[in-house]
Design a protein around this motif. Structure first.
Motif, PDB file in Angstrom:
ATOM      1  N   CYS A   1      -9.024   4.355  -3.559  1.00  0.00           N
ATOM      2  CA  CYS A   1      -7.851   3.553  -2.963  1.00  0.00           C
ATOM      3  C   CYS A   1      -7.841   2.273  -3.135  1.00  0.00           C
ATOM      4  O   CYS A   1      -6.749   1.622  -3.592  1.00  0.00           O
ATOM      5  CB  CYS A   1      -7.702   3.940  -1.494  1.00  0.00           C
ATOM      6  SG  CYS A   1      -7.298   5.776  -1.199  1.00  0.00           S
TER       7      CYS A   1
ATOM      8  N   LYS B   1       0.103   9.662   3.388  1.00  0.00           N
ATOM      9  CA  LYS B   1      -0.494  10.179   4.498  1.00  0.00           C
ATOM     10  C   LYS B   1      -2.000  10.892   4.391  1.00  0.00           C
ATOM     11  O   LYS B   1      -2.881  10.794   5.233  1.00  0.00           O
ATOM     12  CB  LYS B   1       0.572  11.130   4.991  1.00  0.00           C
ATOM     13  CG  LYS B   1      -0.003  11.705   6.611  1.00  0.00           C
ATOM     14  CD  LYS B   1       1.102  12.516   7.198  1.00  0.00           C
ATOM     15  CE  LYS B   1       1.006  12.596   8.951  1.00  0.00           C
ATOM     16  NZ  LYS B   1       1.883  13.720   9.169  1.00  0.00           N
TER      17      LYS B   1
ATOM     18  N   SER C   1      -8.713   0.370   2.276  1.00  0.00           N
ATOM     19  CA  SER C   1      -7.587   0.795   1.405  1.00  0.00           C
ATOM     20  C   SER C   1      -7.528  -0.324   0.331  1.00  0.00           C
ATOM     21  O   SER C   1      -6.773  -0.101  -0.561  1.00  0.00           O
ATOM     22  CB  SER C   1      -6.255   0.664   2.330  1.00  0.00           C
ATOM     23  OG  SER C   1      -6.056  -0.706   2.702  1.00  0.00           O
TER      24      SER C   1
ATOM     25  N   THR D   1      -5.053   0.115  -5.121  1.00  0.00           N
ATOM     26  CA  THR D   1      -4.437  -0.872  -4.372  1.00  0.00           C
ATOM     27  C   THR D   1      -4.308  -2.133  -5.305  1.00  0.00           C
ATOM     28  O   THR D   1      -3.470  -3.030  -5.180  1.00  0.00           O
ATOM     29  CB  THR D   1      -4.607  -1.183  -3.032  1.00  0.00           C
ATOM     30  OG1 THR D   1      -4.484   0.192  -2.236  1.00  0.00           O
ATOM     31  CG2 THR D   1      -4.067  -2.307  -2.043  1.00  0.00           C
TER      32      THR D   1
ATOM     33  N   LEU E   1      -0.203   4.617  -1.354  1.00  0.00           N
ATOM     34  CA  LEU E   1      -1.100   5.453  -0.664  1.00  0.00           C
ATOM     35  C   LEU E   1      -0.204   6.329   0.424  1.00  0.00           C
ATOM     36  O   LEU E   1       0.699   6.095   0.776  1.00  0.00           O
ATOM     37  CB  LEU E   1      -2.373   4.627   0.113  1.00  0.00           C
ATOM     38  CG  LEU E   1      -3.096   3.810  -0.729  1.00  0.00           C
ATOM     39  CD1 LEU E   1      -4.076   3.050   0.173  1.00  0.00           C
ATOM     40  CD2 LEU E   1      -3.719   4.535  -1.814  1.00  0.00           C
TER      41      LEU E   1
ATOM     42  N   CYS F   1      -6.726  -3.283   0.850  1.00  0.00           N
ATOM     43  CA  CYS F   1      -5.658  -4.447   1.210  1.00  0.00           C
ATOM     44  C   CYS F   1      -6.240  -5.896   1.250  1.00  0.00           C
ATOM     45  O   CYS F   1      -5.519  -6.628   1.075  1.00  0.00           O
ATOM     46  CB  CYS F   1      -5.073  -3.822   2.652  1.00  0.00           C
ATOM     47  SG  CYS F   1      -3.571  -5.008   3.389  1.00  0.00           S
TER      48      CYS F   1
ATOM     49  N   VAL G   1       0.907  -1.350   0.016  1.00  0.00           N
ATOM     50  CA  VAL G   1       0.039  -0.101  -0.141  1.00  0.00           C
ATOM     51  C   VAL G   1       0.653   1.240  -0.040  1.00  0.00           C
ATOM     52  O   VAL G   1       0.575   2.472   0.449  1.00  0.00           O
ATOM     53  CB  VAL G   1      -1.021   0.046   1.010  1.00  0.00           C
ATOM     54  CG1 VAL G   1      -2.091  -0.979   1.124  1.00  0.00           C
ATOM     55  CG2 VAL G   1      -0.116   0.063   2.316  1.00  0.00           C
TER      56      VAL G   1
ATOM     57  N   TYR H   1      -9.141   4.492   6.340  1.00  0.00           N
ATOM     58  CA  TYR H   1      -8.524   3.220   7.257  1.00  0.00           C
ATOM     59  C   TYR H   1      -7.429   2.762   6.806  1.00  0.00           C
ATOM     60  O   TYR H   1      -7.203   2.093   5.836  1.00  0.00           O
ATOM     61  CB  TYR H   1      -9.495   2.363   7.913  1.00  0.00           C
ATOM     62  CG  TYR H   1      -9.243   1.530   9.044  1.00  0.00           C
ATOM     63  CD1 TYR H   1      -9.300   2.334  10.317  1.00  0.00           C
ATOM     64  CD2 TYR H   1      -8.828   0.338   9.080  1.00  0.00           C
ATOM     65  CE1 TYR H   1      -8.842   1.715  11.531  1.00  0.00           C
ATOM     66  CE2 TYR H   1      -8.537  -0.441  10.202  1.00  0.00           C
ATOM     67  CZ  TYR H   1      -8.690   0.197  11.290  1.00  0.00           C
ATOM     68  OH  TYR H   1      -8.191  -0.333  12.530  1.00  0.00           O
ATOM     69  N   GLU H   2      -6.499   3.118   7.658  1.00  0.00           N
ATOM     70  CA  GLU H   2      -5.047   2.353   7.355  1.00  0.00           C
ATOM     71  C   GLU H   2      -4.964   1.098   7.950  1.00  0.00           C
ATOM     72  O   GLU H   2      -5.476   0.812   8.983  1.00  0.00           O
ATOM     73  CB  GLU H   2      -4.029   3.159   7.854  1.00  0.00           C
ATOM     74  CG  GLU H   2      -2.436   2.819   7.567  1.00  0.00           C
ATOM     75  CD  GLU H   2      -1.506   3.804   8.068  1.00  0.00           C
ATOM     76  OE1 GLU H   2      -0.309   3.541   7.797  1.00  0.00           O
ATOM     77  OE2 GLU H   2      -1.605   4.718   8.744  1.00  0.00           O
TER      78      GLU H   2
ATOM     79  N   ASP I   1      -4.012  10.337   2.084  1.00  0.00           N
ATOM     80  CA  ASP I   1      -5.079   9.342   1.874  1.00  0.00           C
ATOM     81  C   ASP I   1      -5.635   8.792   3.103  1.00  0.00           C
ATOM     82  O   ASP I   1      -6.877   8.505   3.318  1.00  0.00           O
ATOM     83  CB  ASP I   1      -4.383   8.233   1.185  1.00  0.00           C
ATOM     84  CG  ASP I   1      -4.326   8.621  -0.262  1.00  0.00           C
ATOM     85  OD1 ASP I   1      -4.992   9.260  -1.151  1.00  0.00           O
ATOM     86  OD2 ASP I   1      -3.351   8.226  -0.844  1.00  0.00           O
ATOM     87  N   PHE I   2      -4.899   8.554   4.412  1.00  0.00           N
ATOM     88  CA  PHE I   2      -4.975   7.773   5.452  1.00  0.00           C
ATOM     89  C   PHE I   2      -5.473   8.626   6.499  1.00  0.00           C
ATOM     90  O   PHE I   2      -6.112   8.401   7.482  1.00  0.00           O
ATOM     91  CB  PHE I   2      -3.683   7.237   6.148  1.00  0.00           C
ATOM     92  CG  PHE I   2      -3.592   5.944   5.265  1.00  0.00           C
ATOM     93  CD1 PHE I   2      -4.398   4.709   5.082  1.00  0.00           C
ATOM     94  CD2 PHE I   2      -1.980   5.708   4.613  1.00  0.00           C
ATOM     95  CE1 PHE I   2      -3.946   3.746   4.256  1.00  0.00           C
ATOM     96  CE2 PHE I   2      -1.706   4.749   4.006  1.00  0.00           C
ATOM     97  CZ  PHE I   2      -2.557   3.615   3.666  1.00  0.00           C
TER      98      PHE I   2
END
Length: 217
Positions: A84, A12, A54, A88, A10, A56, A7, A19-20, A14-15
């Motif tokens: 995002c 800072k 994200s 990803t 992506l 992920c 990731v 949610y990171e 973006d987060f």
């Protein structure tokens, strides 16, 4: 070991809105990796992640299944999260199709009894109901964690959709915390829809006791 999805694309910023990946994300990845061989053998055709953030987790499923004909669909109320998720997936060579929507609501008819892998890491933190309502309406990062009474306000809605979505071989992976009353969730889906369940992974992370529960027919 299957690598955690990249990731790094992506930022800072973006987060600040999405949610990171954190401990609840990683316990879900661990549960999916634990089931990796059986997931591959089941030859899933449709994978649906609710609240993809994200991207992920869906990308991780793509890594498990490898080159396949599976359709990867993801929903999120947060439009930035949808963007995002798409990025990803591309970064990790998984063609995810994100949809800006609440839960699986617009897909209920199209994917009726067609989802082979259903995944939900919900907003499970107990909050005041009006805080959860505001978070859902705001469609930003607060919607990823504010869960209302017992942390179940959003999850309760999705639980009523699960049986309609799952295919005959479908599996539903749900992240929960102790305050959500995991035994009650399991009884509810067994009593109302006949779905069997198993706690795949559980662990403590800070002040949280996290669970991943797998449901199937």
């Amino acid at each position: 070991m299957i690598p955690t999805p990249d990731v790094s694309h992506l930022t800072k910023k973006d987060f600040e809105h999405v949610y990171e990946p954190a401990e609840d994300t990683f316990i879900l990845l661990d549960a999916l990796e634990q089931d990796a061989e059986s997931l591959r053998l089941s030859l899933p055709r449709v994978c649906l992640e609710i609240g993809s953030g994200s991207g992920c987790v869906s990308s991780f499923v793509g890594s498990i299944l490898g080159p396949s004909s599976a359709l990867y669909v993801a929903t999120d109320i947060n439009p930035h999260a949808c963007h995002c998720t798409k990025l990803t997936g591309r970064q990790n060579k998984t063609p995810i199709e994100p949809l800006n929507a609440s839960l699986a609501t617009p897909l209920m008819q199209r994917l009726k009894h067609a989802v082979d892998i259903l995944i939900f890491n919900p907003p499970y933190v107990p909050t005041y109901d009006d805080e959860a309502d505001g978070a859902q309406q705001g469609a930003d990062i607060q919607g990823a964690w504010a869960g209302g009474k017992d942390g179940m306000q959003v999850t309760d809605v999705l639980l009523d959709q699960v049986e309609n979505l799952l295919s005959p071989i479908g599996r539903f992976y749900l992240v929960a915390v102790k305050q959500n009353d995991v035994p009650a969730i399991r009884r509810r889906l067994l009593d109302t829809h006949g779905l069997q369940s198993e706690i795949v992974v559980q662990r403590r992370a800070g002040g949280e006791h996290l669970f991943v529960v797998r449901f199937s027919r």
